[in-house]
Motif scaffolding. Structure first.
Motif, mmCIF file in Angstrom:
data_model
loop_
_atom_site.group_PDB
_atom_site.id
_atom_site.type_symbol
_atom_site.label_atom_id
_atom_site.label_comp_id
_atom_site.label_asym_id
_atom_site.label_seq_id
_atom_site.Cartn_x
_atom_site.Cartn_y
_atom_site.Cartn_z
ATOM 1 N N ALA A 52 0.874 -1.193 0.007
ATOM 2 C CA ALA A 52 0.168 0.083 0.024
ATOM 3 C C ALA A 52 0.764 1.041 0.044
ATOM 4 N N GLU A 53 0.312 2.418 -0.399
ATOM 5 C CA GLU A 53 0.957 3.654 -0.544
ATOM 6 C C GLU A 53 0.033 4.907 -0.500
ATOM 7 N N GLY A 54 -0.015 5.523 0.382
ATOM 8 C CA GLY A 54 -1.095 6.704 0.448
ATOM 9 C C GLY A 54 -2.373 6.218 0.547
ATOM 10 N N THR A 55 -3.284 6.495 -0.352
ATOM 11 C CA THR A 55 -4.656 6.449 -0.284
ATOM 12 C C THR A 55 -4.995 4.953 -0.834
ATOM 13 N N TRP A 56 -4.069 3.951 -1.601
ATOM 14 C CA TRP A 56 -4.311 3.149 -2.423
ATOM 15 C C TRP A 56 -3.559 1.928 -1.501
ATOM 16 N N VAL A 57 -4.275 0.806 -1.730
ATOM 17 C CA VAL A 57 -3.839 -0.675 -1.453
ATOM 18 C C VAL A 57 -3.847 -1.352 -2.626
ATOM 19 N N GLU A 58 -3.066 -2.638 -2.630
ATOM 20 C CA GLU A 58 -2.776 -3.465 -3.843
ATOM 21 C C GLU A 58 -2.903 -4.732 -3.030
ATOM 22 N N ASP A 59 -3.703 -5.589 -3.838
ATOM 23 C CA ASP A 59 -3.896 -7.097 -3.509
ATOM 24 C C ASP A 59 -2.814 -7.895 -4.179
ATOM 25 N N VAL A 60 -2.959 -9.250 -3.679
ATOM 26 C CA VAL A 60 -1.846 -10.037 -4.138
ATOM 27 C C VAL A 60 -1.727 -10.126 -5.610
ATOM 28 N N LEU A 66 -8.887 1.810 -3.584
ATOM 29 C CA LEU A 66 -8.961 3.257 -2.853
ATOM 30 C C LEU A 66 -9.357 2.643 -1.560
ATOM 31 N N ASP A 67 -8.579 2.965 -0.623
ATOM 32 C CA ASP A 67 -8.862 2.726 0.987
ATOM 33 C C ASP A 67 -9.850 3.837 1.581
ATOM 34 N N MET A 68 -11.106 3.403 1.491
ATOM 35 C CA MET A 68 -12.010 4.545 2.289
ATOM 36 C C MET A 68 -12.308 4.263 3.491
ATOM 37 N N GLU A 337 -11.952 20.891 4.387
ATOM 38 C CA GLU A 337 -12.356 21.429 3.000
ATOM 39 C C GLU A 337 -12.715 19.954 2.378
ATOM 40 N N LEU A 338 -12.416 18.775 2.405
ATOM 41 C CA LEU A 338 -12.508 17.778 1.565
ATOM 42 C C LEU A 338 -13.972 17.016 2.263
ATOM 43 N N GLY A 339 -14.348 17.564 3.732
ATOM 44 C CA GLY A 339 -15.386 17.247 4.421
ATOM 45 C C GLY A 339 -16.547 17.827 3.699
ATOM 46 N N THR A 340 -16.444 18.940 3.062
ATOM 47 C CA THR A 340 -17.415 19.784 2.388
ATOM 48 C C THR A 340 -17.782 18.779 1.030
ATOM 49 N N VAL A 341 -16.472 18.300 0.532
ATOM 50 C CA VAL A 341 -16.783 17.699 -0.889
ATOM 51 C C VAL A 341 -17.616 16.304 -0.841
ATOM 52 N N LEU A 342 -17.194 15.737 0.562
ATOM 53 C CA LEU A 342 -17.967 14.583 0.957
ATOM 54 C C LEU A 342 -19.482 14.853 1.394
ATOM 55 N N ARG A 343 -19.562 15.727 1.991
ATOM 56 C CA ARG A 343 -20.996 15.898 2.378
ATOM 57 C C ARG A 343 -21.873 16.344 1.161
ATOM 58 N N ASP A 344 -21.540 17.159 0.286
ATOM 59 C CA ASP A 344 -22.143 17.364 -0.912
ATOM 60 C C ASP A 344 -22.350 16.299 -1.875
ATOM 61 N N GLU A 408 -10.003 14.408 -6.151
ATOM 62 C CA GLU A 408 -10.415 13.689 -7.338
ATOM 63 C C GLU A 408 -10.594 12.065 -7.022
ATOM 64 N N GLU A 409 -9.809 11.752 -6.085
ATOM 65 C CA GLU A 409 -9.975 10.411 -5.573
ATOM 66 C C GLU A 409 -11.330 10.275 -4.561
ATOM 67 N N LEU A 410 -11.583 11.312 -4.081
ATOM 68 C CA LEU A 410 -12.726 11.278 -3.269
ATOM 69 C C LEU A 410 -14.102 11.451 -4.204
ATOM 70 N N GLY A 411 -13.959 11.902 -5.104
ATOM 71 C CA GLY A 411 -15.025 12.183 -6.323
ATOM 72 C C GLY A 411 -14.912 10.636 -6.900
ATOM 73 N N ALA A 412 -14.031 10.003 -7.084
ATOM 74 C CA ALA A 412 -14.032 8.624 -7.784
ATOM 75 C C ALA A 412 -14.537 7.633 -6.794
ATOM 76 N N ALA A 413 -14.475 7.845 -5.481
ATOM 77 C CA ALA A 413 -14.972 6.776 -4.542
ATOM 78 C C ALA A 413 -16.708 7.139 -4.492
ATOM 79 N N LEU A 414 -16.852 8.579 -4.719
ATOM 80 C CA LEU A 414 -18.416 8.858 -4.524
ATOM 81 C C LEU A 414 -19.086 8.352 -5.744
ATOM 82 N N ALA A 415 -18.279 8.546 -6.977
ATOM 83 C CA ALA A 415 -19.018 7.896 -8.357
ATOM 84 C C ALA A 415 -19.380 6.362 -8.100
ATOM 85 N N ALA A 416 -18.075 5.686 -7.363
ATOM 86 C CA ALA A 416 -18.468 4.136 -7.421
ATOM 87 C C ALA A 416 -19.522 3.834 -6.564
#
Ligand SMILES: *Cc1c(COP(=O)(O)O)cnc(C)c1O
Length: 425
Positions: A52-60, A66-68, A337-344, A408-416
């Motif tokens: 894993a690195e940052g916001t991302w994890v990788e499987d075997v 994306l680690d939410m 700041e990103l909490g506002t993006v999440l809430r919206d 951007e990553e948060l947007g991708a998670a919300l889109a998923a």
């Protein structure tokens, strides 16, 4: 029983991590291999993380997610934050453990910085969250006998229903979750349970035997339950008026998650004792602490409480680096700041599979329309979309990404999430 056969391996092979001719195993094989040898006290999503690195994890198999969840807030700074890894590496090369039988050169700085960050006086370092809670209970009881004047062995502690404070026998004694309790009695006496977010019930439960009120400023495991404005200030006023300690369990809510260093800051409240854990270890080692006013923590004298690993040099080095990251204010700002993006984003999903949600900073409990599946099923569908989350109860999914997540990553998670909730299954 026969004696276990120990395969002969050279120390060099052990050091190199070489096992006896074991070919790399797939995710499915590793999940199957756990079944007979690992206690079944968890029901993980069927993903086997290998790096894993940052916001991302990788499987075997090299699939990326994306680690939410961020280790229930243990990974507030993401996986392997470079400054935290550097602090750990530097310490690994110098000194890792002394026990508290001796002093070591990292402990004073850690305690000074943590006290400064929280605005409190003294630090009792421990390892896991549950240990911090246990230690807080012990300190509060001792304070009640020595300072408040409660008769011996009569101290009570008032807690909230639906709480989550950990898994020890004493802590599950005052849980209201039957799954966490059944089969583990007899329980520790001395706790009174009142509804959360109910000041009148709290007031009725506090009396001259009460050592402390122990609550989460936001109940995480219960589904990110945020009390009404004024509740925490009311707890502070009531505890002050009745000469009772206010212990805030900030193990999940603290250290930047809600947009402030501590969640109690949203109401301008300073508790007598704050319990910290999870993110304090930077996602590297377990580090927890009881931080409190001098009058409270100074009831402990040599030999009365302790922990072999508590405040060890590696933990102190990582904990110090965590406190230094938080002292920049950057992570609190990002969470706001990103909490506002999440809430919206979540507001836009209400009526589209989301029946309601609660959020503060980068932390949300999202109630999914039960007709679309349980929280578990939604989590599995999100996993197949490359997003890792964890259900809490029933149809509630908790979102708690690393505070390093990008918009951007948060947007991708919300889109998923939107795809999972609006697509026919
Ligand atoms: C996770 C948690 C704990 C327990 O921490 P462990 O490190 O798992 O023992 C206690 N209180 C709260 C609020 C938590 O979220």
């Amino acid at each position: 029983m026969t004696a276990p056969v120990v395969p002969a391996r050279s120390p060099e092979a052990v050091a190199a991590g070489v096992s006896e001719a074991a070919p790399a195993r797939s995710s499915a094989e590793l999940i199957r291999a756990e079944e007979p040898v690992l206690a079944h006290n968890y029901h993980p999503l069927p993903v086997v993380v290998a790096r894993a690195e940052g916001t991302w994890v990788e499987d075997v198999e090299g699939r990326r997610y994306l680690d939410m969840l961020a280790g229930y807030s243990a990974l507030n700074f993401g996986h392997r934050h470079p400054l935290l890894i550097e602090a750990a590496h530097r310490q690994l090369d110098r000194l890792t453990l002394t026990s508290r039988a001796f002093h070591h050169d990292r402990l004073a700085g850690f305690a000074e910085r943590l006290a400064e960050l929280t605005g409190l006086d003294m630090v009792l370092p421990m390892n896991t969250g549950a240990e911090a809670v246990e230690s807080g209970i012990k300190v509060a009881r001792k304070w009640a006998y020595e300072v408040k004047g409660v008769p011996a062995d009569r101290a009570t502690i008032v807690v909230a229903a639906e709480n989550f404070h950990g898994r020890t026998t004493t802590i599950v004694s005052f849980s209201t979750d039957e799954t966490a309790r059944t089969g583990f009695g007899p329980f520790t006496p001395g706790f009174r349970i009142v509804p959360y977010n109910d000041l009148a019930a709290l007031e009725a439960a506090v009396d001259e035997t009460t050592a402390a009120v122990l609550i989460e400023p936001i109940q995480g495991e219960a589904g990110v339950i945020i009390p009404d404005d004024g509740y925490l200030a009311g707890v502070r006023e009531l505890t002050r008026r009745t000469n009772t300690l206010f212990i805030a369990d900030e193990i999940q809510s603290g250290l930047g998650r809600t947009g402030r260093t501590l969640a109690v800051e949203h109401e301008g409240v300073v508790p007598d004792v704050v319990l910290l854990g999870k993110a304090l270890g930077g996602g590297i080692v377990p580090v927890s602490a009881v931080v409190g006013r001098r009058e409270v923590l100074s009831v402990l004298r040599p030999g009365e409480h302790g922990s072999t690993f508590g405040g060890n040099p590696l933990a102190a080095a990582v904990g110090t680096a965590v406190v230094e990251l938080l002292a920049t204010g950057e992570f609190q700002r990002r969470a706001t700041e990103l909490g506002t993006v999440l809430r919206d984003g979540l507001t836009g999903l209400v009526g589209k599979g989301v029946v309601g949600f609660r959020s503060r900073g980068l932390w949300a409990g999202v109630d999914i329309d039960p007709a679309l599946g349980t929280g578990r099923e939604v989590s599995e569908r999100l996993m197949r979309e490359g997003v890792l989350v964890k259900d809490t109860h029933g149809s509630t999914v908790r979102l708690a990404p690393p505070l390093t997540i990008t918009g951007e990553e948060l947007g991708a998670a919300l889109a998923a999430l939107e795809r999972v909730l609006t697509r026919r299954v």
